[in-house]
Design a protein around this motif. Structure first.
Motif, PDB file in Angstrom:
ATOM      1  N   ALA A  60       0.896  -1.280   0.076  1.00 45.44           N
ATOM      2  CA  ALA A  60      -0.124  -0.010  -0.036  1.00 45.44           C
ATOM      3  C   ALA A  60       0.910   1.197  -0.065  1.00 45.44           C
ATOM      4  CB  ALA A  60      -0.929  -0.029   1.045  1.00 45.44           C
ATOM      5  N   THR A 111       2.416   1.975  -3.527  1.00 46.19           N
ATOM      6  CA  THR A 111       1.463   2.557  -4.303  1.00 46.19           C
ATOM      7  C   THR A 111       1.382   4.039  -4.221  1.00 46.19           C
ATOM      8  OG1 THR A 111       0.276   0.510  -4.147  1.00 46.19           O
ATOM      9  CG2 THR A 111      -0.909   2.250  -5.308  1.00 46.19           C
ATOM     10  N   LYS A 112       1.332   4.544  -3.089  1.00 47.50           N
ATOM     11  CA  LYS A 112       1.451   5.646  -2.377  1.00 47.50           C
ATOM     12  C   LYS A 112       2.735   6.491  -2.970  1.00 47.50           C
ATOM     13  CE  LYS A 112       0.138   7.707   1.904  1.00 47.50           C
ATOM     14  NZ  LYS A 112       0.043   7.137   3.332  1.00 47.50           N
ATOM     15  N   LYS A 146       4.812   5.774  -5.508  1.00 49.33           N
ATOM     16  CA  LYS A 146       4.470   5.794  -6.793  1.00 49.33           C
ATOM     17  C   LYS A 146       3.625   6.824  -7.526  1.00 49.33           C
ATOM     18  CE  LYS A 146       3.167   2.419 -10.063  1.00 49.33           C
ATOM     19  NZ  LYS A 146       2.714   1.024 -10.121  1.00 49.33           N
TER      20      LYS A 146
END
Lengths: 310, 406
Positions: free
Chosen positions: B231, B234-235, B237
């Protein structure tokens, strides 16, 4: 970039792993009303069993296509043996004893297993590298998928479907349902309840081993203490879904995985919540969710309300 | 009732004490028979098992070699040195227990360790009360030597505490300078593990990087022991950062970098010396390529003065690698041994030996294997060398050494 699909995928992968471990908790609880706190460590030994097969049994450089099934079988055998052994030597002598007694044994067993691996397995004191699948990661649109995640996303539904068929359609499965409902009457009807209990432990152990292989493939390492946190989360997932219900375990796992992922990515975006968001708080939100579910639906998300036993 | 239990307690304590002293005296007579030398113990406190143990064992090994050298060369006549290494498992409470145990042993005249700054904060007071000198080869939190308000007004909290590692105040700034000016990175995502060391490092990096003109694209924290960072990845990125700075240890960062690269973010991870171990590359594999760390001092293997140390370490069969701090541990132990040499004459240990040794360490000045060893008025090393390392072809390679003065 829209992060939602990626975060949903992340939650799904994590949740499937929780769900696989949670099945072990839930089946054992469903049949003997015992919370097997050593289950996290059974998961861990499954991981080390698989690693042992890769490092010491298979010749060096074996293709992962051959190694992976062998590791699943090896890890499965180790975890099943330990789960069944635990049942036979740690829990069966205490059957009928007050519920606190097997609970304490379970905690003792969990510490013992951890320490045995810590001291006896070569270099287990720090992370041991786990073999990796030779392909991936893939990038599908805005979603990237690691090879380890592919494994768990395929393995979890297969395991679930097999278990569902087994419980519904086989003789042993039906005997299992009967034992879960009322062990004494089941025994009067000619069901060997001890055998049923052993089978429940064995299935839980095997699924934990599958989850452990998934863990190793996904994070690249196994470690002597990896069972603690994963075991705790899986237990939470089992309770969340409704402990004793095998579909509940899987759903609880998925909900928990998604909740953690969403909490990491979105809570600190809410105005005034910056201090309570981010990765460091994900477990806190997972447990907040558990408390909320237990407050409003004490039987869990898909559990049925059971009458209090006399 | 009350009185009776008191009697029982007293008698138990007396018996215990008698047994202990009896054992002690027997040991002493046994020792003096086998050799006429006084035994002096150099204590070691480091994580020898569990998290961070790869680095911790290097500390133990470094001290062991220094002690072996001192015994072989008869550096302090009439004294035989011995190493007693205690495991703190990187847990502050265990460190404090170990400190208490070391302080109570009269033969212990100096301690090397611990590895972690968080552990050190729990040990300093114990050593200070007993006037026992403690030299850490690796603690980098500035407040350990310069007090809580080190940014505004420096004051030394414990005069028994020294270190041969330079502080995060320099390490964080050095990294920020390198990231902005050499790597030309402009947007950074900062992650830390909320520990004394990690959070401190991240804060200083952030300060240095923004001061240079860079932008912080986002911030997050992880827990030690976490394994799933998908998670967070993703943040990161999504923040479009071109660099991730990580304040913390290798245990988490090796998994973070792997998941970061597998997740499709092809940006390097930059960290402090807590990540600077071979384990990091082994675990992260190819995904660690291009990652960077700063570390205190100069690479031990690049220093001609350390060549003999490395040879001895490899020949000794000691567990693990000398790692980042083996050389600094050797120098720390040598500083203690030299100080003992100035205080203990002909094997006679004066009653106030511990206090005198602290003063001698403060005055110490010699060329160690990892650079010149001497301490300023706060107990910090005067050797402010720092180095940036990068993973190149699966190995840590020194890319830039220099001094940094904030």
């Amino acid at each position: 970039m829209n992060t939602l699909p990626q975060q949903l995928a992340n939650g799904l992968f994590l949740g499937s792993m929780y769900g696989l471990i949670a099945i072990g908790y839930t089946m054992v609880y469903g049949i003997v009303q015992l919370i097997n706190f050593a289950h996290g460590e059974i998961f861990m030994t499954g991981g080390f069993g698989a690693l042992t097969v890769y490092l010491y049994v298979l010749p060096d450089g074996t293709s992962m296509w051959i190694a992976l099934p062998a590791m699943l079988i090896g890890g499965g055998i180790v975890a099943v043996l330990i789960a069944v052994g635990a049942e036979r030597f740690a829990y069966r002598p205490l059957r009928g004893a007050p519920r606190l007694a097997p609970l304490i044994t379970a905690i003792g067993l969990s510490l013992a297993l951890q320490q045995i691996v810590f001291n006896a397995y070569p270099d287990a004191k720090t992370d041991r590298n786990f073999p990796q699948l030779p392909f991936g990661p893939w990038h599908i649109g805005s979603i990237s998928v690691q090879s380890g995640s592919v494994f768990v996303i395929i393995a979890a539904p297969i395991c679930m479907a097999a278990l569902a068929f087994f419980v519904r359609l086989s003789r042993t499965g039906r005997a299992m349902q009967a034992t879960a409902q009322d062990p004494d009457t089941a025994q009067l009807m000619g069901i060997d309840t001890n055998r049923i209990i052993v089978i429940a432990f064995a299935i839980g152990g095997f699924f934990a081993a599958v989850a452990a292989v998934a863990y190793g493939l996904r994070y690249g390492t196994v470690k002597y203490d990896m069972g603690f946190q994963m075991g705790l989360k899986a237990f939470t997932a089992a309770v969340l879904g409704g402990i004793g219900n095998i579909y509940g375990a899987m759903i609880g796992g998925l909900v928990l995985g998604l909740a953690e992922t969403m909490a990491t990515s979105y809570i600190d975006g809410i105005p005034g919540m910056q201090q309570l968001g981010g990765g460091g708080w994900s477990s806190v939100w997972a447990f907040v969710l558990l408390i909320l579910v237990l407050l409003f639906r004490p039987q869990g998300l898909v559990g049925e309300r059971v009458a209090d036993r006399a | 009732m009350r009185q009776r239990s008191l009697v029982i307690l007293t008698s138990v304590l007396t018996t215990g004490a008698l047994t202990l002293t009896a054992c002690g005296s027997r040991d002493d007579s046994g020792d003096s028979k086998s050799s006429k030398k006084t035994e002096i113990i150099i204590g070691v406190d480091a994580p020898l098992t569990g998290q961070n143990s790869a680095t911790g064992l290097g500390i133990q090994g470094g001290v062991q070699i220094a002690v072996d050298d001192a015994n072989k060369n008869n550096t302090v006549p009439g004294v035989k040195f011995k190493v007693v290494a205690l495991d703190d498992k990187a847990i502050p409470a265990s460190g404090q227990q170990n400190a208490t145990q070391l302080v109570q042993n009269d033969k212990v005249l100096g301690v090397v360790g611990p590895l972690n700054s968080g552990v050190a904060t729990q040990m300093q007071q114990v050593f200070a009360t007993a006037n026992l000198v403690e030299i850490s080869p690796s603690n980098t939190a500035p407040e350990l030597t310069q007090g809580k308000n080190w940014q505004t007004s420096k004051s030394r909290p414990f005069k028994t505490y020294f270190r041969t590692a330079t502080t995060d105040a320099l390490q964080g700034g050095f990294a920020a300078d390198y990231a902005y000016n050499t790597l030309k990175k402009r947007k950074v995502f900062v992650v830390d593990d909320k520990q004394t060391y990690g959070a401190g490092l991240a804060k200083l990096f952030k300060a240095g990087f923004t001061k240079a003109g860079g932008k912080v694209a986002g911030e997050d924290h992880v827990n030690t022991g976490d394994t799933d960072f998908s998670a967070l990845v993703t943040k990161i990125k999504n923040s479009k950062a071109d660099l991730v700075y990580y304040g913390g240890q290798y245990d988490e960062s090796e998994k973070l970098t792997k998941q970061l690269k597998d997740g499709g973010a092809k940006i390097p991870l930059f960290g402090g010396d807590g990540m600077f171990t071979p384990t990091y590359i082994e675990t992260a594999g190819k995904t660690s390529e291009g990652d960077l760390v700063t570390s205190v001092g100069q690479p031990v293997d690049s220093l001609p003065s350390a060549a003999e140390f490395i040879k001895k370490y490899k020949a000794s069969g000691l567990k693990g690698d000398y790692g980042t701090y083996g050389g600094y541990s050797y120098d720390a132990a040598t500083a203690i041994i030299k100080a003992i040499g100035n205080v203990v004459k002909d094997g006679k240990v004066p009653s106030d030996a511990r206090a005198k040794i602290v003063d001698e360490v403060q005055k110490t000045k010699f060329d160690g294997i990892a650079g010149p060893v001497s301490f300023d008025e706060y107990g910090d090393t005067t050797n402010k060398q720092l180095t940036v390392y990068q993973v190149v072809d699966g190995k840590w390679k020194a890319v830039k050494s220099g001094t940094f003065n904030g």
